[in-house]
Design a protein around this motif. Structure first.
Motif, mmCIF file in Angstrom:
data_model
loop_
_atom_site.group_PDB
_atom_site.id
_atom_site.type_symbol
_atom_site.label_atom_id
_atom_site.label_comp_id
_atom_site.label_asym_id
_atom_site.label_seq_id
_atom_site.Cartn_x
_atom_site.Cartn_y
_atom_site.Cartn_z
ATOM 1 N N HIS A 152 55.628 58.622 -28.928
ATOM 2 C CA HIS A 152 54.681 57.776 -28.141
ATOM 3 C C HIS A 152 55.481 57.398 -26.724
ATOM 4 O O HIS A 152 56.621 56.989 -27.149
ATOM 5 C CB HIS A 152 54.328 56.589 -29.038
ATOM 6 N N ALA A 153 54.572 57.411 -25.582
ATOM 7 C CA ALA A 153 55.190 56.943 -24.467
ATOM 8 C C ALA A 153 54.334 56.004 -23.798
ATOM 9 O O ALA A 153 53.135 56.008 -23.919
ATOM 10 C CB ALA A 153 55.826 57.940 -23.593
ATOM 11 N N GLU A 154 55.067 55.132 -22.831
ATOM 12 C CA GLU A 154 54.054 54.050 -22.188
ATOM 13 C C GLU A 154 54.808 54.131 -20.673
ATOM 14 O O GLU A 154 55.834 54.403 -20.501
ATOM 15 C CB GLU A 154 54.190 52.732 -22.624
ATOM 16 N N ARG A 155 53.662 53.975 -19.687
ATOM 17 C CA ARG A 155 54.115 54.379 -18.467
ATOM 18 C C ARG A 155 54.917 53.216 -17.932
ATOM 19 O O ARG A 155 54.765 51.960 -18.291
ATOM 20 C CB ARG A 155 52.667 54.440 -17.469
ATOM 21 N N ASN A 156 55.931 53.592 -17.082
ATOM 22 C CA ASN A 156 56.569 52.633 -16.190
ATOM 23 C C ASN A 156 56.766 53.079 -14.833
ATOM 24 O O ASN A 156 56.084 54.154 -14.538
ATOM 25 C CB ASN A 156 57.955 52.336 -16.731
ATOM 26 N N GLY A 157 57.445 52.384 -13.818
ATOM 27 C CA GLY A 157 57.379 52.709 -12.562
ATOM 28 C C GLY A 157 57.979 54.316 -12.244
ATOM 29 O O GLY A 157 57.313 54.805 -11.547
ATOM 30 N N LYS A 158 58.700 54.764 -13.010
ATOM 31 C CA LYS A 158 59.538 55.901 -12.851
ATOM 32 C C LYS A 158 58.959 57.016 -13.439
ATOM 33 O O LYS A 158 59.225 58.159 -13.260
ATOM 34 C CB LYS A 158 60.932 55.786 -13.069
ATOM 35 N N GLY A 159 58.316 56.877 -14.750
ATOM 36 C CA GLY A 159 58.048 57.816 -15.599
ATOM 37 C C GLY A 159 57.410 57.252 -16.857
ATOM 38 O O GLY A 159 56.518 56.394 -16.692
ATOM 39 N N TYR A 160 57.835 57.622 -17.952
ATOM 40 C CA TYR A 160 57.385 57.097 -19.298
ATOM 41 C C TYR A 160 58.617 56.344 -20.163
ATOM 42 O O TYR A 160 59.679 56.921 -20.193
ATOM 43 C CB TYR A 160 56.587 58.184 -20.211
ATOM 44 N N ASN A 161 58.336 55.216 -20.745
ATOM 45 C CA ASN A 161 59.274 54.720 -21.477
ATOM 46 C C ASN A 161 59.108 55.147 -23.196
ATOM 47 O O ASN A 161 57.850 55.148 -23.411
ATOM 48 C CB ASN A 161 59.243 53.037 -21.610
ATOM 49 N N THR A 162 60.187 55.597 -23.707
ATOM 50 C CA THR A 162 60.146 56.349 -25.028
ATOM 51 C C THR A 162 61.169 55.372 -26.184
ATOM 52 O O THR A 162 62.129 54.817 -25.369
ATOM 53 C CB THR A 162 60.121 57.640 -25.173
ATOM 54 N N PRO A 163 61.144 55.664 -27.211
ATOM 55 C CA PRO A 163 62.222 55.080 -27.955
ATOM 56 C C PRO A 163 63.526 55.761 -27.593
ATOM 57 O O PRO A 163 64.429 55.488 -28.174
ATOM 58 C CB PRO A 163 61.663 55.427 -29.201
ATOM 59 N N LEU A 164 63.503 57.009 -26.864
ATOM 60 C CA LEU A 164 64.669 57.715 -26.647
ATOM 61 C C LEU A 164 65.142 57.392 -25.173
ATOM 62 O O LEU A 164 66.011 58.027 -24.813
ATOM 63 C CB LEU A 164 64.492 59.313 -27.013
#
Length: 344
Positions: A243-255
């Protein structure tokens, strides 16, 4: 030059559609693999190309000649198409050379002999010319079947699961031999298989089918490294779905942060196990615990649980590395060669 042109081919049996709007262009000498699960429509497409099945809609051209359309249907024997089946279909009472010569009745005796000798030399079985099928191995039988199909110089060669009945070691050798033989003769070929290794080793391009619909058409490298959807990704190897969530540069993931072009706020990111490295503790490494180890000869596959998010992921390591279930490791994305794609 285009050898095979298929446009909007469809097939329906009793209101059950098994192939939908299938289109394909195959250049002279090119090898294209149709791959998918049982019931994906790949064998039905092969039968329509050969003329053993009539399409419900669409058209087929071979060497710029229409062999199938709403107005035209050329019978199989007049299409100059050769087909190789998984069970060889050789005549048990005929020798290898006579099996190869069977389709050459229109040639003179001297010409038949020349072509048979050429084919036996091509497949490397000259010393077995007098042997009957029961005196030959499975690999030798498959080569004789291939030589028989190539003997009359077909416009198009169709291979229907040609390696499905061979053992693992023999399949590996036969993939390379089939590729070499077809390439030497510059024969345009359609291969139907459910085995991704058959497709990747033999074919120049791969068509992935699901429920009669084309999912992706690309080179083997393109299919593996840039799959267009989850089905294609999972069909050709393990992936970690995160699962990933949008941030300013791309997507935040647990990795960590992954660069992606998707516009949604949330998505799933799919990452191949080989894009995850195990190493020392560092600022960008994620602590994880080994929950399962699977041995695959040259590699070990580890199932890890990320300590913070509890996300389960899979990584691969060389077999010589010593690890144990319950051991804590540090996991890090190999962002330089990341094979990942995001989907909303």
């Amino acid at each position: 030059m285009i050898t095979l042109q298929i446009e909007n081919l469809s097939k329906t049996y009793d209101k059950n559609t098994v192939v939908t709007d299938f289109s394909l262009e195959v250049a002279k000498g090119e090898i294209v693999a149709l791959i998918g699960e049982s019931g994906s429509g790949k064998s039905t497409i092969l039968k329509m190309i050969s003329g053993f099945e009539k399409p419900s809609a669409g058209s087929i051209e071979i060497n710029n000649e229409t062999v199938c359309s709403k107005q035209v249907f050329v019978e199989p024997e007049n299409r100059q198409v050769a087909m190789v089946f998984p069970d060889h279909s050789l005549f048990p009472h005929l020798s290898a050379e006579k099996n190869i010569a069977f389709a050459l009745n229109k040639h003179s005796r001297s010409e038949r002999k020349r072509i048979v000798n050429q084919m036996l030399q091509l497949i490397g079985l000259e010393e077995l010319r007098k042997n009957k099928p029961h005196q030959m191995s499975s690999g030798q039988l498959q080569r004789i079947a291939l030589a028989r199909s190539l003997a009359f110089q077909p416009k198009l060669l169709l291979l229907d699961e040609p390696l499905s009945k061979l053992d693992v070691m023999l399949k590996k050798r036969m993939r390379e031999e089939i590729k070499q033989i077809i390439t030497q003769t510059e024969t345009t070929t359609i291969l139907v298989t459910h085995d991704k290794e058959d497709a990747f080793v033999i074919a120049d391009r791969v068509v992935v089918l699901k429920d009669g619909v084309t999912q992706q058409m690309d080179t083997p490298e393109g299919i593996y490294f840039k799959p267009k959807n989850e089905y294609v990704a999972h069909f050709f190897g393990r992936v970690n779905t995160i699962h990933a969530e949008r941030n300013g540069k791309g997507y935040n993931t647990p990795l960590g942060c992954i660069q992606a072009k998707e516009n949604g706020e949330c998505c799933r990111v799919l990452i191949r196990p080989e894009n995850l490295n195990i190493g020392q503790q560092s600022d960008d490494a994620i602590p994880a615990t080994i929950t399962k180890i699977t041995f695959y000869g040259q590699q070990k596959e580890l199932q890890l649980q990320l300590c913070e998010s509890q996300q389960l992921i899979t990584v691969v390591i060389p077999n010589y590395e010593k690890v144990n279930v319950g051991q804590q490791l540090f996991c890090k994305l190999n962002t330089e060669e990341l094979t990942s794609w995001a989907m909303v």
